[in-house]
Design an enzyme around this catalytic site. Sequence first.
Site, PDB file in Angstrom:
ATOM      1  CB  SER A 227      67.360  84.320 178.113  1.00 46.43           C
ATOM      2  OG  SER A 227      67.681  85.632 177.731  1.00 46.43           O
TER       3      SER A 227
ATOM      4  CG  ASP B 110      64.801  87.200 179.010  1.00 49.04           C
ATOM      5  OD1 ASP B 110      64.794  85.989 179.282  1.00 49.04           O
ATOM      6  OD2 ASP B 110      65.844  87.872 178.914  1.00 49.04           O
TER       7      ASP B 110
END
Length: 298
Positions: free
Chosen positions: A60, A188
């Site tokens: 991320s 993510d």
Amino acid sequence: MQQAEKIETELPAPCETSRRQTPTVAVAFGGGGARGLSHIHIIETLDELGIRPVAIAGSSIGSIMGAGMAAGMTGEAIREHVMMTVGNKAAVVSRLWGLRPQTVRDAVANGVRIGQFNLERILKAFLPADLPDRFEDLPIPMTVTATDYYGQCEVLTSEGALFPALAASSAIPAVFMPVRLHGRVMIDGGISNPVPYECLMDRADIVIGIDVVGAPEGDGTHIPNRMESIFGSGQLMMQTAISLKLRLQAPHIFLRPAVGRIGVMDFLKARAVLSMSVGIKDELKFALDREIEARITS
């Protein structure tokens, strides 16, 4: 002369530690949205110590920060870029305005609904222009994590196009649209692996893992609103995963910068994030001193 020769023969052999190479270091930058701006302290500290990682992994926001370091940017340069972009409200508005639909047809077709922002376009608008397009052009080897939505597993990418991998790794559910990568639908990377240090354990003598997930904070009586519940529950799930990972195999150094109640999208609070987390620099220095000394004297 004879005495001098005797003294010379009694001198110890060259110190073993002087012949040993300094232990190699690898870093795993964890996910956590705006809280990940505290990674800048880690990069700055390694710069100050003259330590260049032999490998980097990121999830991320950690993949974005890690890519900057892997590309050769200093912590100071990354800090300056952050302050001029996501840490500057006028700059954020200006760059996002440049991403607006150019025609009514585009607006109707693509929309600008929450959860439907194209993250790859946003990254190209906000990241340094000289960031390489491909993993192979990064001076430091880099691994980026993403989560295969339908495959229900972590996916590691370390070659090919860089920006699609960064976008996939950073596609926070409910904020950004999923990204198609390797023919799969990705979200993510923090969902499957918040601090991806495992892929580095056999690549360096000292592996550092940085957790910026954070956790819900409060007095225990406040009822979280809808968005607080969504992001807070995500933090709880990721911290559960991290706890299990640490029991199975911990990195040599594992740090948690103080990120307080900073929200996942509070990038405009960049100065506050850096101010509250500055203490991590000394923690990292002490931990590295301990690990390096242990390896040199063993």
